[in-house]
Structures are given as structure tokens and as C-alpha cells.
Write a protein that holds these residues in place. Structure first.
Motif, PDB file in Angstrom:
ATOM      1  N   UNK A 107       0.798  -1.124  -0.040  1.00 47.39           N
ATOM      2  CA  UNK A 107       0.073   0.164   0.187  1.00 47.39           C
ATOM      3  C   UNK A 107       0.917   1.375   0.038  1.00 47.39           C
ATOM      4  N   UNK A 108       2.166   1.144   0.529  1.00 48.38           N
ATOM      5  CA  UNK A 108       3.109   2.257   0.519  1.00 48.38           C
ATOM      6  C   UNK A 108       3.086   2.939  -0.841  1.00 48.38           C
ATOM      7  N   UNK A 109       3.115   1.798  -2.036  1.00 52.93           N
ATOM      8  CA  UNK A 109       3.379   2.139  -3.264  1.00 52.93           C
ATOM      9  C   UNK A 109       2.030   2.885  -4.031  1.00 52.93           C
ATOM     10  N   UNK A 110       0.982   2.853  -3.162  1.00 51.13           N
ATOM     11  CA  UNK A 110      -0.325   3.444  -3.616  1.00 51.13           C
ATOM     12  C   UNK A 110      -0.776   4.367  -2.799  1.00 51.13           C
ATOM     13  N   UNK A 111      -0.014   5.404  -2.491  1.00 48.39           N
ATOM     14  CA  UNK A 111      -0.423   6.244  -1.392  1.00 48.39           C
ATOM     15  C   UNK A 111      -1.927   7.129  -1.784  1.00 48.39           C
ATOM     16  N   UNK A 112      -2.178   7.212  -2.870  1.00 44.05           N
ATOM     17  CA  UNK A 112      -3.605   7.840  -3.312  1.00 44.05           C
ATOM     18  C   UNK A 112      -4.700   7.236  -3.042  1.00 44.05           C
ATOM     19  N   UNK A 113      -4.338   5.996  -2.656  1.00 47.93           N
ATOM     20  CA  UNK A 113      -5.522   4.919  -2.872  1.00 47.93           C
ATOM     21  C   UNK A 113      -6.019   4.920  -1.486  1.00 47.93           C
ATOM     22  N   UNK A 114      -7.303   5.228  -1.112  1.00 46.80           N
ATOM     23  CA  UNK A 114      -7.587   5.397   0.439  1.00 46.80           C
ATOM     24  C   UNK A 114      -8.075   4.113   1.062  1.00 46.80           C
ATOM     25  N   UNK A 115      -8.185   3.031   0.201  1.00 44.50           N
ATOM     26  CA  UNK A 115      -8.587   1.668   0.978  1.00 44.50           C
ATOM     27  C   UNK A 115      -7.525   0.997   1.716  1.00 44.50           C
ATOM     28  N   UNK A 116      -7.701   0.621   2.911  1.00 44.16           N
ATOM     29  CA  UNK A 116      -6.653   0.367   3.961  1.00 44.16           C
ATOM     30  C   UNK A 116      -7.108  -0.707   4.660  1.00 44.16           C
TER      31      UNK A 116
END
Length: 153
Positions: free
Chosen positions: A31-40
């Protein structure tokens, strides 16, 4: 990444399953490589071969257990929830593959969690270009963890 929420479910009793901390590390690296994706938020469920086979048959038309299944969450129209989806991991298959491939179980689990999380983010390997892009992401993430290229021959 403290904002990651993982619902860790163990439908089997085995002391060799990854810990919550390991899962959070591996998912967090993706997820660090997808910082604009709010899904966590996601669920990671560890299952036996029977449950894996049933799900693989019912959802993929393949009547055998498999290492990891990814079920991306689809937001209902007009709603935005932070859910990525579900990963279902068959411990028996992952353990067998790790042994056959001469890998540690922890390294193979890291690969399966990273692979599955990338699927939840929309990566796929249906054609050669998609496969190479996804595998390259996996190589980079695994190398950062000190894990050898799982696709090296």
C-alpha cells in the motif's frame, strides 16, 4: 502503516501462520506504493484445503485448492468505503509449495500476501505484459524484505 486494518481470520489451527505484525508489514509495503488509494482495510483468512477448493471451484471454476484467492471489494453505487477486499490463503498449499520450491514458509507467505494484495489493487496476470508488471512489483517489494526473486529460474 498504522492506518491499515487487517481482519486476520484463522479457520485452521496451525502455529506457523503469519502474525498480525507480519501481515501488516507485507500489506503496508504494497500500500505504500499506492498512497493515493484510500482503501486500507482487508480480511486475510487462512483456510484448509477443502475450503480453498470449494471457493476456487465456485468462483474460478477450478476444482482444486489453490495458494491464494483474492476477492476485491466493490463499493456500492454512491458509497465509498475503505475496504480493499478479502484474501483467502490455503496453508496446506502454501506450506507444500514452500517446501517444493526450497523457500522458507515465511518468505512464501510474504509473496502470497503481496501477490494477493496487488490483485486487490487491480493488478492481474492474464496476459504477458500484465504478468510482467505485476511480477516486477512483487520482485521489488520482496527484495526490500531480503527475499529472493520468486520467479528466478
Amino acid at each position: 502503516m498504522s492506518d491499515i486494518v487487517i481482519d486476520r481470520q484463522a479457520a485452521i489451527d496451525d502455529q506457523h501462520l503469519p502474525s498480525q505484525a507480519q501481515l501488516t508489514q507485507w500489506v503496508g509495503d504494497v500500500l505504500a506504493g499506492h498512497p493515493d488509494d484510500p482503501r486500507r482495510e482487508l480480511t486475510i483468512r487462512f483456510v484448509d484445503a477443502d475450503e480453498s477448493q470449494t471457493l476456487n471451484r465456485d468462483y474460478r471454476g477450478k476444482d482444486k485448492p489453490t495458494n491464494v484467492l483474492s476477492f476485491p471489494f466493490e463499493n456500492p453505487p454512491g458509497m465509498t468505503l475503505p475496504l480493499l477486499g478479502d484474501l483467502v490463503i490455503c496453508h496446506a498449499v502454501v506450506a507444500r509449495e514452500a517446501e517444493e520450491q526450497h523457500k522458507t514458509l515465511a518468505h512464501h507467505y510474504a509473496h502470497m500476501v503481496i501477490h494477493g494484495t496487488l490483485h486487490l489493487l487491480g493488478y492481474d496476470h492474464m496476459d504477458d505484459d500484465e504478468a510482467e508488471a505485476m511480477e516486477q512489483c512483487e520482485r521489488v517489494l520482496l527484495a526490500a524484505l531480503g527475499i529472493a526473486d520468486p520467479y528466478a529460474t
